[in-house]
Design an enzyme around this catalytic site. Structure first.
Site, PDB file in Angstrom:
ATOM      1  N   GLU A 180      33.220   4.162  23.752  1.00 17.27           N
ATOM      2  CA  GLU A 180      34.179   5.231  24.055  1.00 17.27           C
ATOM      3  C   GLU A 180      35.472   5.135  23.237  1.00 17.27           C
ATOM      4  O   GLU A 180      36.378   5.931  23.439  1.00 17.27           O
ATOM      5  CB  GLU A 180      34.479   5.227  25.554  1.00 17.27           C
ATOM      6  CG  GLU A 180      33.258   5.630  26.365  1.00 17.27           C
ATOM      7  CD  GLU A 180      33.411   5.376  27.851  1.00 17.27           C
ATOM      8  OE1 GLU A 180      32.725   6.054  28.638  1.00 17.27           O
ATOM      9  OE2 GLU A 180      34.213   4.489  28.228  1.00 17.27           O
ATOM     10  N   TRP A 182      26.493   6.164  34.358  1.00 16.85           N
ATOM     11  CA  TRP A 182      25.255   5.561  33.859  1.00 16.85           C
ATOM     12  C   TRP A 182      25.132   4.112  34.313  1.00 16.85           C
ATOM     13  O   TRP A 182      24.081   3.494  34.171  1.00 16.85           O
ATOM     14  CB  TRP A 182      25.162   5.669  32.335  1.00 16.85           C
ATOM     15  CG  TRP A 182      26.094   4.782  31.540  1.00 16.85           C
ATOM     16  CD1 TRP A 182      27.400   4.507  31.798  1.00 16.85           C
ATOM     17  CD2 TRP A 182      25.765   4.059  30.343  1.00 16.85           C
ATOM     18  NE1 TRP A 182      27.923   3.674  30.834  1.00 16.85           N
ATOM     19  CE2 TRP A 182      26.942   3.384  29.931  1.00 16.85           C
ATOM     20  CE3 TRP A 182      24.615   3.931  29.579  1.00 16.85           C
ATOM     21  CZ2 TRP A 182      26.992   2.585  28.787  1.00 16.85           C
ATOM     22  CZ3 TRP A 182      24.666   3.136  28.438  1.00 16.85           C
ATOM     23  CH2 TRP A 182      25.832   2.480  28.051  1.00 16.85           C
TER      24      TRP A 182
END
Length: 774
Positions: A493, A350
């Site tokens: 994350e 991304w």
């Protein structure tokens, strides 16, 4: 790392290494990488050193070594190594004495220059100069020049130079060896083919030798070894005279979009043509292309002493964005390390859509278009991933490579410090916000450029299929009478297997809401997709779900929960881990399972939501959430700092914003000498532009309207840059007035159409070829 020792004629235009350090090789190899989008070559020295990482990558040439590994960009045969033997002494900076040393990356023309005064172990003294460029005029061309001047006495020199196919990707060999040959005693050729993807590559090199402006006809002693070919050339250099060694090299592959006829014949004819001329002519052509680039794209920063580094940093960022981007071929995209190292295997994340693409949308929209067409080319792979996981529409891979490869995220990562086992990487399975990120980038591109043909040919279909994925991904919670998105990894994350990650849920809702709007208001959307999709049924599919999608709302303290459980997790003292100049320090004390139970965030999550969908949130809500999440964010991902910088500017925290910008700029350019070992941080480099243009420059696309509300940091006196808004070049110049320190903002429209600019919630017409002073 020091940047004060600049050439007065090229102030803030070069990165300089003033002293050779054998243990800092990888840092300078990466930050002085040369590239043109087709290829990227780390600036390893011509002479060999033990700890070097000699990498050359060509965009799109992905190969998978085995079933147990994922595809990666293979390290191409090395063309840069040149061994110098001076009176039987091998030139090396680890022997003898280095009297003077300087290496420079010249951002203005794309050349790396190195000059050395070296005393050999036997006491003989030499001046040796090295030059190198990767051409911006011919994508396939690499040029090198070496000048050797013996200062103490005449020298007998032997030069060993050729093509080294023994290089690997960290011991993985991606090529089947093919033919090797010398043509006419001058041109060296090596042919190889990738083991799995069957991409054929040709590497060629040709040499020229000049002694005091006279071309020398040196015949090589030709050597061939396994995956290696070289020529050894010998002559004498009188004391005080200079031998110039020129090496021009080229790569060609069967994947090249400009392939003309038979690959071998084409590649050979190209190197033959290049070999007719020397280094200076080909470099001049490349430097001219670079000058054109800077004449159009340079961003000017003036101010206090710190502004000198800031000016260099944004030029460094633009230089590398140009060098890492395969603008020539829309089947390829930008890797998380660009073409500067083996990190992340050349894969696209991304990072491109959210952190790099904005630069191209506002500066070079034709390049942004190419990068988005890549996502269209890989739409069928995204559809296949959705089907494989039981969903509809298109589910984009977390990591992408070649357009047909699908999901290429590795399954296993670093060691768990508690169990000693390999850590499973869940991103490829459940980090799904990438699908909405692609959709967001498509819409941003359209709003800024007005490129309706792109939407008709590519964009509408991407938006519809990503919305179909989200509608099929939703899970009905009958107890709460709502649709949820469970078991995901959001941008943070450090939180795996969470339910209702705010970023993911809001972006999914935005994606579906957008396509409903297009169906109801854009006839071309319905008409063009009616033959490709069941668009009317899809519309009802979207409608039934939109209003029932759960989007986490502010709690009593006005905090938007990052996910269902984040605010219930324990707080820890992040002092030992935050702002320490190194990432991942937390994992010296905890494993990921333990970190999952803490209120600690790897990178911007709720904050990036408030940046991308800023029209949904009041300034007060942004303020409260920034104050809550920023202290809990470690910025252990390089892409995080720029988001927080821009938001800090929005919230008028200008000193903090500037501090965050400086940290982002120093991820690669700072004094952490191991930060760039695996390559440059492409998202952070793109983010630096966002800090300046979207943050301090105040430029924003708000629902298709151009908003400009700049505010310079204390350290800057003047900022000037250009953006393109729907085809109109807009020059924005911000200056601080000397008496009251207010800001004078001058907007100049060099385009053919009127542009409406929003500033302080007031629309201001900016006429064609007109100027407005705010």
């Amino acid at each position: 790392m020091k940047y004060s020792n600049q050439d007065k004629n090229h102030h803030s235009w070069m990165v300089v290494e003033n002293q050779f350090h054998a243990n800092h090789l990888k840092k300078y190899e990466a930050i002085m990488t040369l590239g043109n989008g087709y290829m990227g070559i780390r600036s390893s020295h011509e002479e060999h050193y033990l700890d070097e990482m000699r990498n050359t990558f060509i965009s799109g040439t992905f190969n998978r070594f085995s079933e147990e590994e994922v595809t990666e960009l293979p390290n191409m045969p090395d063309l840069t190594q040149i061994k110098l033997i001076l009176d039987d002494e091998v030139f090396s900076l680890t022997t003898g004495r280095v009297i003077d040393y300087r290496r420079e990356l010249h951002l203005w023309n794309g050349e790396v220059y190195r000059v050395i005064k070296w005393q050999s172990p036997l006491g003989k003294t030499y001046k040796i100069e090295f030059k190198r460029f990767v051409s911006h005029n011919n994508l396939h061309l690499l040029g090198q020049q070496v000048k050797v001047t013996p200062l103490s006495e005449e020298v007998a020199i032997n030069i060993v130079s050729g093509i080294d196919g023994q290089v690997t990707n960290s011991a993985v060999q991606h090529f089947i060896e093919g033919n090797k040959r010398f043509y006419y005693g001058k041109i060296q050729e090596m042919q190889q083919k990738t083991t799995e993807s069957d991409i054929e590559i040709y590497a060629h090199t040709v040499h020229r030798f000049v002694l005091n402006e006279e071309i020398m006809n040196l015949k090589p002693f030709m050597t061939m070894d396994r995956r290696k070919i070289a020529g050894e050339y010998a002559c004498s250099i009188p004391q005080g005279q200079t031998l110039t060694i020129e090496k021009l090299s080229m790569y060609h592959t069967s994947r090249d979009c400009d392939l003309k006829g038979d690959l071998h014949d084409w590649a050979l004819s190209e190197i033959e043509a290049v070999g007719q001329w020397g280094y200076d002519l080909w470099f001049e052509k490349s430097a001219k292309a670079m000058k054109t680039f800077w004449d159009e794209k340079d961003i000017l920063i003036e101010g206090k002493e710190g502004a000198t580094f800031d000016q260099l940093a944004i030029r460094f960022a633009q230089f590398h964005l140009k060098g890492m981007t395969p603008a020539h071929d829309n089947r390829m995209n930008i890797g998380a390390k660009g073409l500067s190292g083996e990190g992340y295997k050349g894969h696209t994340f991304w990072d491109t859509e959210i952190f790099i693409l904005p630069y191209f949308i506002y500066s070079e929209p034709q390049v942004a278009r190419q990068l988005l067409i890549y996502r269209y080319h890989s739409l069928n792979s995204a559809r296949q991933k959705a089907r494989d996981n039981g969903y509809k529409g298109a589910m984009y891979p977390w990591e992408s490579a070649w357009i047909e490869d699908g999901e290429v995220t590795p399954v296993w990562g670093a060691a768990d410090i508690v169990t000693g086992e390999r850590t499973k990487i869940w991103s490829g399975f459940i980090e799904q916000h990438i699908t909405a990120d692609v959709a967001y980038a498509v819409w941003q591109y359209y709003q800024v450029t007005g490129d309706h043909p792109f939407m008709e040919d590519f964009g509408f279909e991407i938006l519809a299929e990503t919305a179909n994925f989200w509608c099929s991904r939703l899970e009905w919670n009958s107890n709460l009478n709502r649709y949820e998105i469970n078991d995901v990894v959001g941008p943070d994350e450090y939180k795996e297997h969470v339910n209702n990650n705010a970023f993911t849920n809001y972006m999914a809702h935005w994606n579906i809401e957008l396509v409903i709007h297009l169906y109801e208001n854009e006839p071309a959307f319905r008409e063009l997709l009616s033959d490709k999709m069941t668009i009317e049924a899809d519309y009802h599919f979207w409608q039934k779900r939109l209003d029932l999608i759960y989007r986490p709302q502010p709690n009593a303290d006005q905090i938007i929960p990052q996910d269902d459980t984040y605010l219930q997790k324990k707080n820890i003292d992040l002092g030992p881990y935050k702002n320490k100049g190194k990432v991942g320090l937390l994992f010296k004390d905890y494993n990921l399972e333990q970190v999952n139970q803490m209120q600690v965030t790897k990178q911007a999550d709720v904050m990036i939501l408030m940046y991308l969908l800023e029209h949904l949130f009041t300034p007060e809500l942004k303020q409260v959430n920034f104050d809550y999440y920023e202290p809990r964010t470690l910025h252990d991902s390089s892409l995080s700092l720029s988001t927080h910088c821009v938001l800090a500017c929005d919230l008028k925290k200008y000193n903090l914003g500037y501090s965050l910008f400086e940290k982002a700029a120093r991820i690669d350019l700072g004094d952490n000498m191991s930060s760039s070992d695996q390559g440059l941080h492409a998202a952070s480099i793109g983010g630096m532009w966002q800090c300046i243009v979207n943050g301090f420059g105040g430029v924003r696309n708000i629902n298709g309207m151009l908003r400009i509300e700049p505010s310079l940091p204390e350290q800057w006196q003047r900022l000037k840059f250009e953006i393109l808004w729907q085809g109109n070049p807009i020059i924005i110049e911000i200056e601080k007035e000397t008496l009251d320190f207010s800001q004078k903002v001058t907007l100049s429209n060099k385009g053919k159409n009127q542009v409406i600019v929003m500033t302080k919630d007031h629309p201001i017409p900016l006429e064609s070829n007109g100027q407005v002073v705010l």
